[in-house]
Design a protein around this motif. Structure first.
Motif, PDB file in Angstrom:
ATOM      1  N   UNK A 178       0.831  -1.204   0.000  1.00  0.00           N
ATOM      2  CA  UNK A 178       0.000   0.000   0.000  1.00  0.00           C
ATOM      3  C   UNK A 178       0.863   1.251   0.000  1.00  0.00           C
ATOM      4  N   UNK A 179       0.554   2.192  -0.873  1.00  0.00           N
ATOM      5  CA  UNK A 179       1.317   3.425  -0.979  1.00  0.00           C
ATOM      6  C   UNK A 179       0.427   4.504  -1.560  1.00  0.00           C
ATOM      7  N   UNK A 180       0.905   5.733  -1.517  1.00  0.00           N
ATOM      8  CA  UNK A 180       0.166   6.829  -2.132  1.00  0.00           C
ATOM      9  C   UNK A 180       0.127   6.599  -3.645  1.00  0.00           C
ATOM     10  N   UNK A 181      -1.027   6.728  -4.262  1.00  0.00           N
ATOM     11  CA  UNK A 181      -1.134   6.462  -5.698  1.00  0.00           C
ATOM     12  C   UNK A 181      -0.194   7.342  -6.511  1.00  0.00           C
ATOM     13  N   UNK A 182       0.254   6.830  -7.626  1.00  0.00           N
ATOM     14  CA  UNK A 182       1.061   7.603  -8.558  1.00  0.00           C
ATOM     15  C   UNK A 182       0.387   7.548  -9.920  1.00  0.00           C
ATOM     16  N   UNK A 183      -0.504   8.515 -10.161  1.00  0.00           N
ATOM     17  CA  UNK A 183      -1.222   8.582 -11.435  1.00  0.00           C
ATOM     18  C   UNK A 183      -0.494   9.457 -12.444  1.00  0.00           C
ATOM     19  N   UNK A 184       0.615  10.068 -11.997  1.00  0.00           N
ATOM     20  CA  UNK A 184       1.307  11.029 -12.834  1.00  0.00           C
ATOM     21  C   UNK A 184       0.864  12.451 -12.564  1.00  0.00           C
ATOM     22  N   UNK A 185      -0.220  12.595 -11.766  1.00  0.00           N
ATOM     23  CA  UNK A 185      -0.740  13.914 -11.396  1.00  0.00           C
ATOM     24  C   UNK A 185      -0.515  14.087  -9.891  1.00  0.00           C
ATOM     25  N   UNK A 186       0.583  14.745  -9.524  1.00  0.00           N
ATOM     26  CA  UNK A 186       0.943  14.868  -8.116  1.00  0.00           C
ATOM     27  C   UNK A 186      -0.125  15.588  -7.313  1.00  0.00           C
ATOM     28  N   UNK A 187      -0.666  16.646  -7.854  1.00  0.00           N
ATOM     29  CA  UNK A 187      -1.691  17.409  -7.144  1.00  0.00           C
ATOM     30  C   UNK A 187      -2.894  16.529  -6.819  1.00  0.00           C
ATOM     31  N   UNK A 188      -3.377  15.800  -7.802  1.00  0.00           N
ATOM     32  CA  UNK A 188      -4.545  14.943  -7.601  1.00  0.00           C
ATOM     33  C   UNK A 188      -4.251  13.839  -6.593  1.00  0.00           C
ATOM     34  N   UNK A 189      -3.064  13.267  -6.660  1.00  0.00           N
ATOM     35  CA  UNK A 189      -2.712  12.183  -5.749  1.00  0.00           C
ATOM     36  C   UNK A 189      -2.629  12.676  -4.304  1.00  0.00           C
ATOM     37  N   UNK A 190      -2.023  13.841  -4.103  1.00  0.00           N
ATOM     38  CA  UNK A 190      -1.907  14.389  -2.751  1.00  0.00           C
ATOM     39  C   UNK A 190      -3.279  14.781  -2.201  1.00  0.00           C
ATOM     40  N   UNK A 191      -4.112  15.357  -3.040  1.00  0.00           N
ATOM     41  CA  UNK A 191      -5.449  15.729  -2.592  1.00  0.00           C
ATOM     42  C   UNK A 191      -6.251  14.494  -2.186  1.00  0.00           C
ATOM     43  N   UNK A 192      -6.098  13.413  -2.929  1.00  0.00           N
ATOM     44  CA  UNK A 192      -6.807  12.175  -2.607  1.00  0.00           C
ATOM     45  C   UNK A 192      -6.432  11.686  -1.211  1.00  0.00           C
ATOM     46  N   UNK A 193      -5.136  11.670  -0.916  1.00  0.00           N
ATOM     47  CA  UNK A 193      -4.673  11.173   0.374  1.00  0.00           C
ATOM     48  C   UNK A 193      -5.024  12.141   1.498  1.00  0.00           C
ATOM     49  N   UNK A 194      -4.910  13.433   1.244  1.00  0.00           N
ATOM     50  CA  UNK A 194      -5.245  14.422   2.272  1.00  0.00           C
ATOM     51  C   UNK A 194      -6.733  14.381   2.607  1.00  0.00           C
ATOM     52  N   UNK A 195      -7.563  14.172   1.615  1.00  0.00           N
ATOM     53  CA  UNK A 195      -8.997  14.053   1.884  1.00  0.00           C
ATOM     54  C   UNK A 195      -9.284  12.819   2.729  1.00  0.00           C
TER      55      UNK A 195
END
Length: 213
Positions: A89-106
């Motif tokens: 399990x890790x923070x997703x890497x979709x290539x969109x850093x902003x979207x990935x960080x927002x997903x985890x922060x939410x």
């Protein structure tokens, strides 16, 4: 004459441990950490208090293990949904850093707003400041692994050229995790998904006007 099967002490111990974890997490939410006692946990779990003291030296150590177990269960469920094992399990890497960080922060906001997580997490954070040994264990076992997930994701972004090579990743992650932790601990404002998004945007793009292209 059929032979009786000997009791499985390992399974019995695991059942007791699970009952103790559940009791500790329930009680800290109901009465708070200060009023939570080993005697009350033992009574709720249906075990003797000596059983608890045999495994944990204090209620703080017990609560930390119970909360870590709760986190492992949540990570396992998230990993299964994502088609990963818990160890992957890790923070997703979709290539969109902003979207990935927002997903985890939410998702972090959602945990902070969930009483199941909020009460024990808040108790451990407070007790860790008063008990240096427990505080060090709290950082090592709970806080540091969570922060390392951000470091790993940021390093990938840095290697891809999405973050400047000179940026210290440990300082960078504090730009959004620090304000969130302060607002949660001190109850200085509402925790919302919009707030999480703003933290990420401010951290990634700054607060000064960007020049027109």
């Amino acid at each position: 004459m059929a032979q009786k099967t000997a009791p499985d002490s390992t399974r019995r111990s695991e059942r007791s441990r699970r009952a103790i974890y559940d009791a500790a997490l329930a009680l800290v939410g109901e009465v708070g950490y200060a009023k939570m006692t080993i005697e009350a946990i033992a009574a709720r779990a249906g075990v003797g208090k000596q059983t608890i003291y045999r495994w944990w030296p204090s209620k703080g150590d017990l609560l930390l293990d119970a909360f870590l177990d709760l986190g492992e269960q949540a990570a396992r469920e998230a990993g299964e949904k994502a088609g990963q094992s818990v160890t992957q399990y890790e923070i997703p890497d979709t290539g969109d850093l902003e979207a990935d960080l927002k997903l985890v922060m939410r998702a972090t906001i959602d945990e902070f707003r969930n009483p199941k997580y909020d009460a024990p997490w808040r108790a451990l954070a407070a007790e860790g400041m008063l008990n240096p040994a427990l505080g060090a264990e709290y950082v090592e076992k709970l806080l540091e692994p969570s922060l390392q997930l951000y470091v790993d994701r940021l390093r990938k972004a840095q290697e891809a050229g999405h973050i400047a090579a000179s940026v210290d990743l440990r300082i960078a992650l504090e730009l959004w995790t620090g304000p969130l932790a302060m607002r949660w601990l001190q109850r200085t404002g509402e925790l919302t998904h919009e707030y999480a998004d703003q933290l990420v945007e401010y951290a990634l793009y700054g607060i000064t006007p960007r020049p027109a292209p």
